[in-house]
Enzyme design. Sequence first.
Site, PDB file in Angstrom:
ATOM      1  N   PRO A 201       0.792  -1.229   0.000  1.00  0.00           N
ATOM      2  CA  PRO A 201       0.000   0.000   0.000  1.00  0.00           C
ATOM      3  C   PRO A 201       0.832   1.290   0.000  1.00  0.00           C
ATOM      4  O   PRO A 201       1.877   1.361   0.639  1.00  0.00           O
ATOM      5  CB  PRO A 201      -0.831  -0.101   1.285  1.00  0.00           C
ATOM      6  CG  PRO A 201      -0.123  -1.097   2.129  1.00  0.00           C
ATOM      7  CD  PRO A 201       0.547  -2.050   1.187  1.00  0.00           C
ATOM      8  N   ASN A 202       0.302   2.248  -0.737  1.00  0.00           N
ATOM      9  CA  ASN A 202       0.852   3.612  -0.848  1.00  0.00           C
ATOM     10  C   ASN A 202       2.128   3.694  -1.684  1.00  0.00           C
ATOM     11  O   ASN A 202       2.602   4.792  -1.973  1.00  0.00           O
ATOM     12  CB  ASN A 202       1.093   4.233   0.540  1.00  0.00           C
ATOM     13  CG  ASN A 202      -0.190   4.347   1.331  1.00  0.00           C
ATOM     14  OD1 ASN A 202      -1.174   4.886   0.832  1.00  0.00           O
ATOM     15  ND2 ASN A 202      -0.220   3.830   2.544  1.00  0.00           N
TER      16      ASN A 202
ATOM     17  N   ARG B 282       5.101  10.781  -2.543  1.00  0.00           N
ATOM     18  CA  ARG B 282       4.858  10.453  -1.145  1.00  0.00           C
ATOM     19  C   ARG B 282       6.118  10.658  -0.302  1.00  0.00           C
ATOM     20  O   ARG B 282       7.117   9.960  -0.501  1.00  0.00           O
ATOM     21  CB  ARG B 282       4.453   8.972  -1.078  1.00  0.00           C
ATOM     22  CG  ARG B 282       4.270   8.456   0.299  1.00  0.00           C
ATOM     23  CD  ARG B 282       4.168   6.939   0.307  1.00  0.00           C
ATOM     24  NE  ARG B 282       4.000   6.501   1.662  1.00  0.00           N
ATOM     25  CZ  ARG B 282       4.279   5.302   2.100  1.00  0.00           C
ATOM     26  NH1 ARG B 282       4.731   4.378   1.280  1.00  0.00           N
ATOM     27  NH2 ARG B 282       4.103   4.998   3.360  1.00  0.00           N
TER      28      ARG B 282
ATOM     29  N   TYR C  50      11.226   8.521   1.153  1.00  0.00           N
ATOM     30  CA  TYR C  50      11.153   7.446   0.157  1.00  0.00           C
ATOM     31  C   TYR C  50      11.794   7.790  -1.183  1.00  0.00           C
ATOM     32  O   TYR C  50      11.845   6.948  -2.076  1.00  0.00           O
ATOM     33  CB  TYR C  50       9.684   7.036  -0.048  1.00  0.00           C
ATOM     34  CG  TYR C  50       9.051   6.505   1.221  1.00  0.00           C
ATOM     35  CD1 TYR C  50       9.546   5.351   1.835  1.00  0.00           C
ATOM     36  CD2 TYR C  50       7.987   7.168   1.833  1.00  0.00           C
ATOM     37  CE1 TYR C  50       8.991   4.871   3.010  1.00  0.00           C
ATOM     38  CE2 TYR C  50       7.419   6.685   3.006  1.00  0.00           C
ATOM     39  CZ  TYR C  50       7.930   5.539   3.588  1.00  0.00           C
ATOM     40  OH  TYR C  50       7.386   5.056   4.758  1.00  0.00           O
TER      41      TYR C  50
ATOM     42  N   ASN D  46       7.773  -5.741  -1.065  1.00  0.00           N
ATOM     43  CA  ASN D  46       7.770  -4.663  -0.085  1.00  0.00           C
ATOM     44  C   ASN D  46       6.334  -4.584   0.443  1.00  0.00           C
ATOM     45  O   ASN D  46       5.472  -3.992  -0.208  1.00  0.00           O
ATOM     46  CB  ASN D  46       8.187  -3.332  -0.713  1.00  0.00           C
ATOM     47  CG  ASN D  46       8.244  -2.219   0.328  1.00  0.00           C
ATOM     48  OD1 ASN D  46       7.738  -2.375   1.439  1.00  0.00           O
ATOM     49  ND2 ASN D  46       8.848  -1.103  -0.031  1.00  0.00           N
TER      50      ASN D  46
ATOM     51  N   ALA E   4       3.209  -0.806   4.762  1.00  0.00           N
ATOM     52  CA  ALA E   4       2.683  -0.751   6.138  1.00  0.00           C
ATOM     53  C   ALA E   4       2.232  -2.116   6.648  1.00  0.00           C
ATOM     54  O   ALA E   4       2.273  -2.379   7.859  1.00  0.00           O
ATOM     55  CB  ALA E   4       1.528   0.241   6.198  1.00  0.00           C
TER      56      ALA E   4
ATOM     57  N   GLU F 192      12.476  -9.531   1.277  1.00  0.00           N
ATOM     58  CA  GLU F 192      11.656  -8.396   1.730  1.00  0.00           C
ATOM     59  C   GLU F 192      12.466  -7.116   1.541  1.00  0.00           C
ATOM     60  O   GLU F 192      13.619  -7.043   1.983  1.00  0.00           O
ATOM     61  CB  GLU F 192      11.299  -8.588   3.218  1.00  0.00           C
ATOM     62  CG  GLU F 192      10.514  -7.415   3.779  1.00  0.00           C
ATOM     63  CD  GLU F 192       9.967  -7.684   5.178  1.00  0.00           C
ATOM     64  OE1 GLU F 192       9.355  -8.741   5.400  1.00  0.00           O
ATOM     65  OE2 GLU F 192      10.174  -6.823   6.057  1.00  0.00           O
TER      66      GLU F 192
ATOM     67  N   HIS G 111      12.644  -2.829   1.875  1.00  0.00           N
ATOM     68  CA  HIS G 111      12.124  -1.542   2.345  1.00  0.00           C
ATOM     69  C   HIS G 111      13.029  -0.446   1.816  1.00  0.00           C
ATOM     70  O   HIS G 111      14.255  -0.547   1.902  1.00  0.00           O
ATOM     71  CB  HIS G 111      12.088  -1.488   3.877  1.00  0.00           C
ATOM     72  CG  HIS G 111      11.164  -2.522   4.433  1.00  0.00           C
ATOM     73  ND1 HIS G 111       9.804  -2.412   4.339  1.00  0.00           N
ATOM     74  CD2 HIS G 111      11.420  -3.709   5.018  1.00  0.00           C
ATOM     75  CE1 HIS G 111       9.247  -3.486   4.875  1.00  0.00           C
ATOM     76  NE2 HIS G 111      10.200  -4.290   5.276  1.00  0.00           N
TER      77      HIS G 111
ATOM     78  N   ARG H  42      13.532   4.223  12.322  1.00  0.00           N
ATOM     79  CA  ARG H  42      12.355   5.102  12.316  1.00  0.00           C
ATOM     80  C   ARG H  42      11.511   4.887  13.580  1.00  0.00           C
ATOM     81  O   ARG H  42      12.020   4.458  14.604  1.00  0.00           O
ATOM     82  CB  ARG H  42      11.586   4.852  11.018  1.00  0.00           C
ATOM     83  CG  ARG H  42      12.442   5.185   9.783  1.00  0.00           C
ATOM     84  CD  ARG H  42      11.672   4.978   8.505  1.00  0.00           C
ATOM     85  NE  ARG H  42      10.502   5.845   8.444  1.00  0.00           N
ATOM     86  CZ  ARG H  42       9.510   5.658   7.575  1.00  0.00           C
ATOM     87  NH1 ARG H  42       9.565   4.666   6.702  1.00  0.00           N
ATOM     88  NH2 ARG H  42       8.472   6.466   7.585  1.00  0.00           N
TER      89      ARG H  42
HETATM   90  C1  DQA Z   1       8.286   0.907   3.777  1.00  0.00           C
HETATM   91  C2  DQA Z   1       8.393   1.150   5.294  1.00  0.00           C
HETATM   92  C3  DQA Z   1       7.046   0.976   5.964  1.00  0.00           C
HETATM   93  O1  DQA Z   1       7.164   1.222   7.367  1.00  0.00           O
HETATM   94  C4  DQA Z   1       6.046   1.963   5.403  1.00  0.00           C
HETATM   95  O2  DQA Z   1       4.778   1.765   5.976  1.00  0.00           O
HETATM   96  C5  DQA Z   1       5.980   1.940   3.919  1.00  0.00           C
HETATM   97  C6  DQA Z   1       7.216   1.787   3.144  1.00  0.00           C
HETATM   98  C7  DQA Z   1       9.613   1.213   3.049  1.00  0.00           C
HETATM   99  O3  DQA Z   1       9.726   0.789   1.894  1.00  0.00           O
HETATM  100  O4  DQA Z   1      10.494   1.853   3.606  1.00  0.00           O
HETATM  101  O5  DQA Z   1       4.927   2.142   3.338  1.00  0.00           O
HETATM  102  O6  DQA Z   1       7.972  -0.451   3.546  1.00  0.00           O
END
Ligand code: DQA
Length: 151
Positions: free
Chosen positions: A14-15, A22, A27, A78, A81, A102, A104, A111
Amino acid sequence: MTTAQKRIMVIHGPNLNLLGKREPDIYGHTTLEAIDAEIAEKAKQLNLSVTFFQSNHEGAIVDIIQATMDHENGLIINPAAYTHTSVAIRDALQMLTIPIIEVHLSNIYKREDFRHRSLTAAAATAQVAGFGARGYLLALEGLMHLLATSS
Ligand code: DQA
């Protein structure tokens, strides 16, 4: 003799569809489209076939992980959240027998406290965090290494 082309699934949670816009200080400025194009280019160089999937919905991510089970040789995910909340995605990942990386973009351990715990990481083979968009290319290289050494 040619070796069969390995298939990789890349799942963005998501997002991540709004990357570039964003919170760019966290990011980066690279869009998801540009990230996928870089992955596709690198996959081509490595003779890997790659499929991309992005969803803002937990169930849709579970569905694609289940579909991945019989069709792909490796997975880069990835979970965004959902990393920190989703037992359903972790359980789905746990069912796979292929290598899972995985990714990120940010270093989640640097964080907020709630980001320090990844529910999904225990179901993954390895994790890449904190390299920004480049992390996906590092994940692809790592996956290639795992696939080359596992058969
Ligand atoms: C994320 C880190 C997560 O905590 C966050 O909710 C994201 C992006 C990252 O790629 O750094 O949406 O997965």
